[in-house]
Design a protein around this motif. Structure first.
Motif, mmCIF file in Angstrom:
data_model
loop_
_atom_site.group_PDB
_atom_site.id
_atom_site.type_symbol
_atom_site.label_atom_id
_atom_site.label_comp_id
_atom_site.label_asym_id
_atom_site.label_seq_id
_atom_site.Cartn_x
_atom_site.Cartn_y
_atom_site.Cartn_z
ATOM 1 N N THR A 141 62.541 66.202 51.762
ATOM 2 C CA THR A 141 61.590 65.716 51.128
ATOM 3 C C THR A 141 60.308 66.713 50.845
ATOM 4 O OG1 THR A 141 60.341 64.662 53.147
ATOM 5 C CG2 THR A 141 62.128 63.505 51.710
ATOM 6 N N PHE A 142 60.526 67.822 51.503
ATOM 7 C CA PHE A 142 59.294 68.937 51.494
ATOM 8 C C PHE A 142 59.391 69.470 50.038
ATOM 9 C CE2 PHE A 142 57.191 72.913 51.891
ATOM 10 C CZ PHE A 142 56.278 72.562 52.724
ATOM 11 N N PRO A 143 57.991 69.521 49.092
ATOM 12 C CA PRO A 143 57.956 70.055 47.641
ATOM 13 C C PRO A 143 57.757 71.477 47.918
ATOM 14 C CG PRO A 143 55.744 69.328 48.675
ATOM 15 C CD PRO A 143 56.849 68.867 49.928
ATOM 16 N N PHE A 144 59.057 72.211 48.258
ATOM 17 C CA PHE A 144 59.054 73.664 48.088
ATOM 18 C C PHE A 144 58.438 74.275 46.971
ATOM 19 C CE2 PHE A 144 62.442 72.436 51.011
ATOM 20 C CZ PHE A 144 62.259 73.255 52.087
ATOM 21 N N ASN A 183 55.590 81.574 44.430
ATOM 22 C CA ASN A 183 56.252 82.742 45.178
ATOM 23 C C ASN A 183 57.477 82.662 45.278
ATOM 24 O OD1 ASN A 183 53.255 84.100 46.156
ATOM 25 N ND2 ASN A 183 53.076 82.151 46.754
ATOM 26 N N GLY A 184 57.967 82.448 44.163
ATOM 27 C CA GLY A 184 59.637 82.271 44.339
ATOM 28 C C GLY A 184 60.341 80.613 44.764
ATOM 29 N N TRP A 185 59.651 79.972 45.262
ATOM 30 C CA TRP A 185 59.848 78.667 45.496
ATOM 31 C C TRP A 185 59.865 77.733 44.358
ATOM 32 C CZ3 TRP A 185 57.713 77.107 50.949
ATOM 33 C CH2 TRP A 185 58.027 78.110 52.068
ATOM 34 N N GLU A 186 59.245 78.010 43.219
ATOM 35 C CA GLU A 186 59.252 77.293 42.167
ATOM 36 C C GLU A 186 60.702 77.237 41.434
ATOM 37 O OE1 GLU A 186 58.322 81.441 40.787
ATOM 38 O OE2 GLU A 186 57.622 80.278 42.348
ATOM 39 N N ALA A 187 61.711 77.986 41.886
ATOM 40 C CA ALA A 187 63.170 78.060 41.345
ATOM 41 C C ALA A 187 63.542 76.751 41.597
ATOM 42 C CB ALA A 187 63.832 79.106 41.766
#
Length: 221
Positions: free
Chosen positions: A88-91, A96-100
């Protein structure tokens, strides 16, 4: 024109806490009917109580006519939902690359529009969760957490909110939902206001159905 101006932001002179919702909102995905009000506690606007309401999600908050919403009542909207098929963590929000790993809309638990009917009373600090449909004439107790639909003319309370009782018999509820006093012209409402305020069914039956079938939802005008 007798009565308050339905187009006023603050219908009671000198009291900016009393707000006619439809005249203070700016969100295009928030719709309210005539005379529905929010009573602020600390000068906040009604929109301050509508949380995580993002237009790109396509959901709406729709509030009918003649609703009474007490201070600090909150509407939790679909934008606050997290993905539930894995972590459930909204990475993605940290970039910083996590938006992928941004989820698609069909991966989020979005339940549709939140709808509040007409002549609904929502008590102080109540919380309405996304996608809930609250029927006409319902009462939501103070500090209730509403997680599921509420039937017309039903009183609910608690966390999660549960039915306490119906306000009237099934037969009377059916009659009120046919009369739909809130959809009558304001002149007719003022004529029958004593009966509306007291629940005098003998007089309300004389009011009859609205002359024009308006559907009862502010977004259908």
């Amino acid at each position: 024109m007798p009565g308050p101006n339905p187009n006023a932001k603050y219908p009671i002179p000198g009291d900016n806490n009393m707000q006619f919702i439809k005249n203070v909102i700016t969100m295009p995905n928030l719709i309210a009917g005539d005379y529905s009000y929010y009573y602020a506690i600390n000068g906040e606007s009604f929109e301050d109580q509508v949380l995580y309401h993002y237009e790109f999600l396509g959901t709406k908050l729709m509030i009918g006519k003649f609703c009474s919403i007490a201070g600090e009542a909150r509407f939790m909207m679909a934008g606050g939902n997290h993905r539930m098929d894995g972590s459930t963590f909204p990475f993605n929000i940290f970039g910083n690359g996590w938006e992928a790993h941004t989820p698609t809309l069909d991966q989020l638990p979005i339940k549709g529009d939140t709808i509040v009917g007409n002549d609904v009373w929502i008590g102080r600090r109540a919380t309405i969760l996304p996608g809930v449909n609250i029927g006409d004439g319902a009462i939501i107790a103070a500090e209730a957490v509403v997680t599921r639909d509420v039937e017309p003319y039903t009183i609910v309370g608690g966390n999660p909110a549960k039915e306490i009782r119906k306000r009237y018999t099934p037969e009377v509820i059916a009659e009120l939902l046919e009369i739909r006093w809130w959809d009558h012209d304001i002149e007719e409402i003022e004529r029958f206001m004593g009966a509306i305020a007291s629940g005098d069914m003998d007089l309300l039956r004389q009011m009859g159905k609205p002359k024009q079938e308006e559907g009862g939802r502010p977004d259908e005008d």
